[in-house]
Design an enzyme around this catalytic site. Structure first.
Site, PDB file in Angstrom:
ATOM      1  CG  ASP A  12      -1.833  -1.248   1.206  1.00 29.61           C
ATOM      2  OD1 ASP A  12      -2.256  -1.671   0.109  1.00 29.61           O
ATOM      3  OD2 ASP A  12      -2.067  -1.808   2.290  1.00 29.61           O
ATOM      4  CE  LYS A  15       2.246  -2.486  -4.362  1.00 28.27           C
ATOM      5  NZ  LYS A  15       2.056  -2.179  -2.926  1.00 28.27           N
ATOM      6  N   GLY A  39      -4.722  -4.320  -3.798  1.00 27.11           N
ATOM      7  CA  GLY A  39      -5.724  -3.270  -3.990  1.00 27.11           C
ATOM      8  C   GLY A  39      -4.962  -2.007  -4.328  1.00 27.11           C
ATOM      9  CG  HIS A  40      -2.303  -1.884  -6.891  1.00 21.66           C
ATOM     10  ND1 HIS A  40      -1.457  -2.432  -7.814  1.00 21.66           N
ATOM     11  CD2 HIS A  40      -1.994  -2.503  -5.729  1.00 21.66           C
ATOM     12  CE1 HIS A  40      -0.690  -3.344  -7.232  1.00 21.66           C
ATOM     13  NE2 HIS A  40      -1.006  -3.410  -5.966  1.00 21.66           N
ATOM     14  CD  GLN A 223       0.310  -9.128  -2.926  1.00 19.60           C
ATOM     15  OE1 GLN A 223       0.864  -9.756  -3.816  1.00 19.60           O
ATOM     16  NE2 GLN A 223      -0.918  -8.706  -3.055  1.00 19.60           N
TER      17      GLN A 223
HETATM   18  P1  GDP Z   1      -0.803   0.308  -3.497  1.00 17.80           P
HETATM   19  O1  GDP Z   1      -1.428  -0.964  -3.033  1.00 17.80           O
HETATM   20  O2  GDP Z   1       0.669   0.364  -3.266  1.00 17.80           O
HETATM   21  O3  GDP Z   1      -1.167   0.653  -4.918  1.00 17.80           O
HETATM   22  O4  GDP Z   1      -1.410   1.468  -2.593  1.00 17.80           O
HETATM   23  P2  GDP Z   1      -2.978   1.662  -2.230  1.00 17.80           P
HETATM   24  O5  GDP Z   1      -3.658   2.202  -3.430  1.00 17.80           O
HETATM   25  O6  GDP Z   1      -3.534   0.451  -1.584  1.00 17.80           O
HETATM   26  O7  GDP Z   1      -2.872   2.745  -1.077  1.00 17.80           O
HETATM   27  C1  GDP Z   1      -2.288   3.993  -1.285  1.00 17.80           C
HETATM   28  C2  GDP Z   1      -3.340   5.077  -1.021  1.00 17.80           C
HETATM   29  O8  GDP Z   1      -2.707   6.339  -0.933  1.00 17.80           O
HETATM   30  C3  GDP Z   1      -4.341   5.219  -2.138  1.00 17.80           C
HETATM   31  O9  GDP Z   1      -5.576   5.595  -1.581  1.00 17.80           O
HETATM   32  C4  GDP Z   1      -3.748   6.337  -3.009  1.00 17.80           C
HETATM   33  O10 GDP Z   1      -4.737   7.064  -3.716  1.00 17.80           O
HETATM   34  C5  GDP Z   1      -3.159   7.208  -1.951  1.00 17.80           C
HETATM   35  N1  GDP Z   1      -1.981   7.992  -2.360  1.00 17.80           N
HETATM   36  C6  GDP Z   1      -0.974   7.648  -3.205  1.00 17.80           C
HETATM   37  N2  GDP Z   1      -0.022   8.604  -3.233  1.00 17.80           N
HETATM   38  C7  GDP Z   1      -0.455   9.579  -2.387  1.00 17.80           C
HETATM   39  C8  GDP Z   1       0.107  10.818  -1.956  1.00 17.80           C
HETATM   40  O11 GDP Z   1       1.193  11.213  -2.334  1.00 17.80           O
HETATM   41  N3  GDP Z   1      -0.621  11.547  -1.046  1.00 17.80           N
HETATM   42  C9  GDP Z   1      -1.831  11.121  -0.565  1.00 17.80           C
HETATM   43  N4  GDP Z   1      -2.446  11.915   0.304  1.00 17.80           N
HETATM   44  N5  GDP Z   1      -2.371   9.947  -0.951  1.00 17.80           N
HETATM   45  C10 GDP Z   1      -1.694   9.186  -1.836  1.00 17.80           C
HETATM   46  P1  IMO Z   2      -1.019  -4.224  -2.284  1.00 18.42           P
HETATM   47  O1  IMO Z   2      -0.607  -4.747  -3.636  1.00 18.42           O
HETATM   48  C1  IMO Z   2      -0.966  -4.848   2.034  1.00 18.42           C
HETATM   49  C2  IMO Z   2      -1.094  -8.998   3.457  1.00 18.42           C
HETATM   50  C3  IMO Z   2      -2.321  -9.476   4.198  1.00 18.42           C
HETATM   51  C4  IMO Z   2      -1.702 -10.471   5.152  1.00 18.42           C
HETATM   52  C5  IMO Z   2      -0.613 -11.109   4.288  1.00 18.42           C
HETATM   53  C6  IMO Z   2      -0.992 -12.424   3.654  1.00 18.42           C
HETATM   54  O2  IMO Z   2      -2.302  -3.471  -2.292  1.00 18.42           O
HETATM   55  O3  IMO Z   2       0.103  -3.504  -1.617  1.00 18.42           O
HETATM   56  P2  IMO Z   2      -2.581 -13.079   1.625  1.00 18.42           P
HETATM   57  O4  IMO Z   2      -4.050 -12.880   1.434  1.00 18.42           O
HETATM   58  O5  IMO Z   2      -1.729 -12.471   0.571  1.00 18.42           O
HETATM   59  O6  IMO Z   2      -2.245 -14.522   1.886  1.00 18.42           O
HETATM   60  O7  IMO Z   2      -2.248 -12.298   3.000  1.00 18.42           O
HETATM   61  O8  IMO Z   2      -0.307 -10.164   3.278  1.00 18.42           O
HETATM   62  N1  IMO Z   2      -1.347  -8.417   2.122  1.00 18.42           N
HETATM   63  C7  IMO Z   2      -1.259  -7.110   1.843  1.00 18.42           C
HETATM   64  N2  IMO Z   2      -1.013  -6.054   2.635  1.00 18.42           N
HETATM   65  N3  IMO Z   2      -1.130  -4.663   0.716  1.00 18.42           N
HETATM   66  C8  IMO Z   2      -1.343  -5.712  -0.107  1.00 18.42           C
HETATM   67  O9  IMO Z   2      -1.378  -5.585  -1.451  1.00 18.42           O
HETATM   68  C9  IMO Z   2      -1.458  -7.009   0.449  1.00 18.42           C
HETATM   69  N4  IMO Z   2      -1.683  -8.225  -0.059  1.00 18.42           N
HETATM   70  C10 IMO Z   2      -1.593  -9.074   0.969  1.00 18.42           C
HETATM   71  O10 IMO Z   2      -2.951  -8.407   4.881  1.00 18.42           O
HETATM   72  O11 IMO Z   2      -1.068  -9.789   6.208  1.00 18.42           O
HETATM   73 MG    MG Z   3      -2.962  -1.598  -1.785  1.00 15.91          MG
END
Ligand code: GDP
Ligand code: IMO
Ligand code: MG
Length: 437
Positions: A12, A15, A39-40, A223
């Site tokens: 998270d 990416k 979840g991106h 991840q």
């Molecule tokens: P990922 O799994 O690495 O793609 O990250 P996620 O999308 O799960 O979580 C990142 C969250 O931060 C999302 O809600 C993005 O929209 C948000 N985000 C990304 N870059 C920034 C930033 O520079 N500032 C803020 N405030 N939010 C950001």
């Molecule tokens: P993105 O791509 C954050 C975590 C789960 C759990 C562990 C194992 O959005 O960064 P799994 O279901 O993969 O067997 O769970 O990994 N986990 C993540 N944590 N971001 C993710 O994906 C994750 N995908 C799995 O919460 O701790």
């Molecule tokens: Mg994510």
């Protein structure tokens, strides 16, 4: 040019935003591991997308996207996502979305086994996403998994489901749950596989041909490094290899064809699920954790689970930089720290008063760690949407430089908000070089 994008922490990091931003400069975006545990989140204008299985490049209508052989694909989740984003006006045809014939399928019994396994572990549970990811990779390593190519033959699909379910049901029943029925699973999966058929492709050959034609390829990790099954905080990890080597295996690309590796690093750390987290903000810092969680929207993109929040961990991030060979870093979420008086950075680890310089292999050792902190002054002003490094407050510049020195890698991009244009690209960085031509 082939660039890999990898989360440096526990996931998270942002990416999705960075991939979406850079996708413009590429022809193809490919995932190489994981499944819909990812979840991106991507924001484009007034539209919000949460990509789980599909590469974040899918939002760009002229890009081809690939689901690589290293992935585990739940066919139901795949079409739910395809249909959801089609509703938002993104066309997803087999011409622009390729699914590897060698990827493994997540079956309904994998989901049931994921639940059973977590229930069985009780207090020791991993806190998985319960999507069946771990059990699907177990079957892959156990050489009984069902690959996309196998499923295309109805007889093979039927036989494999029957055979695998015999074993899966024993475990499911042993722990007091209802057994699943092979005929019902076949009836559910077989039409989905038929719908999947036109998307199926020999993706590693497709990528090799694309490279020969000088197409640019972006490999999107899901991840993150500390969730890697080999290098992460085992057993509190996912079951795939998000790290750079995994990109080569999981997309079927020779390692020496990869041009560069970009690490995605947040200005602080979060973790969802269980497992050690040395710089976690605990009770005494609960107010700061809550502020960051609210400002940073630190809730799971899909499950809405609140994310655990912590300070930047330079030891863990150095470890990630070394493992992946980051050439450059994209530092995200600078704006989230805007209101803080002071910002702590974990610069070292101590156990029983003794300094530990490497990232421990054993999770119980990691739990005993006391981070050594350095405290930097906050900037107490608004950085949301700033697009030039020079326009940042002095203390924000200082914080960014400090992190770069601590990790030992240049910072090529700073994200100052969730939108595409809320971004600073650092001049003369390695990263700028990749994306300028
Ligand atoms: P990922 O799994 O690495 O793609 O990250 P996620 O999308 O799960 O979580 C990142 C969250 O931060 C999302 O809600 C993005 O929209 C948000 N985000 C990304 N870059 C920034 C930033 O520079 N500032 C803020 N405030 N939010 C950001
Ligand atoms: P993105 O791509 C954050 C975590 C789960 C759990 C562990 C194992 O959005 O960064 P799994 O279901 O993969 O067997 O769970 O990994 N986990 C993540 N944590 N971001 C993710 O994906 C994750 N995908 C799995 O919460 O701790
Ligand atoms: Mg994510």
């Amino acid at each position: 040019m082939i660039i890999v994008i990898i989360g440096a922490q526990w996931g998270d990091e942002g990416k999705g935003k960075v991939v979406d931003l850079l996708a413009d400069r590429f022809d193809i975006v490919s995932r190489y591991q994981g499944g819909h545990n990812a979840g991106h989140s991507v924001y484009v204008g007034d539209k919000a997308f949460v990509l789980r299985l599909l590469p974040s490049g899918i939002i760009h209508a002229d890009k081809t996207c690939v689901l690589g052989n290293g992935m585990v694909i739940d066919p139901k989740a795949f079409f739910e996502e395809v249909d959801q984003i089609a509703e938002k006006g993104v066309e997803v045809s087999p011409e622009r979305l390729k699914v590897s014939s060698r990827a493994h399928l997540i079956m309904p019994y994998h989901r049931a086994l994921d639940h059973t396994s977590e229930e069985r572990l009780g207090n020791e549970k991993i806190g998985t996403t319960l999507r069946g990811i771990g059990p699907a990779y177990e079957d892959k390593a156990g050489r009984r998994g069902i690959r996309v190519a196998d499923a295309l033959s109805p007889d093979v699909l039927k036989l494999r489901i029957e055979r695998n379910l015999e074993e899966a049901n024993r475990i499911i029943v042993l722990y007091g749950n209802q057994p699943l029925r092979a005929d019902e699973i076949y009836a559910e999966i077989s039409p989905l596989v038929e719908r999947l058929r036109p998307f199926v492709c020999e993706t590693s050959h497709f990528l090799a041909e694309a490279r020969k034609q000088s197409k640019k390829i972006l490999l999107e990790g899901a991840q993150a490094t500390l969730l890697d099954v080999d290098h992460g905080t085992y057993p509190y990890v996912t079951s795939s290899n998000p790290t750079a080597g995994g990109a080569s295996v999981g997309a079927g690309i020779p390692p020496h064809h990869i041009t560069g590796v970009l690490g995605i690093v947040r200005t602080y750390a979060t973790r969802v699920g269980e497992g050690p987290f040395p710089t976690e903000m605990l009770d005494a810092e609960e107010d700061i954790a809550n502020l960051i969680r609210e400002r940073g929207n630190e809730y799971g993109s899909v499950t809405r689970r609140p994310r655990r929040c912590g300070w930047f961990d330079a030891v863990a991030t150095r470890y990630a930089a070394e493992l992946n060979g980051f050439d450059s870093i994209a530092l995200t979420k600078l704006d989230v720290l805007d209101e803080l008086e002071e910002i702590k950075v974990g610069v070292g680890y101590e156990v029983n008063g003794k300094r530990v310089d490497t990232f421990p292999a054993v999770s119980s050792d990691l739990r005993q760690i006391k981070p050594v902190y350095e405290t930097l002054p906050g900037w107490k002003s608004d950085t949301l949407g700033i697009t030039r490094f020079d326009d940042l407050p002095e203390n924000a510049k200082r914080y960014v430089r400090f992190l770069s020195e601590q990790v030992g890698v240049e910072i090529g991009l700073i994200s100052t908000g969730p939108e595409r244009d809320q971004t600073i690209i650092l001049e003369d960085s390695v990263m700028e070089g990749w994306f300028s031509n």
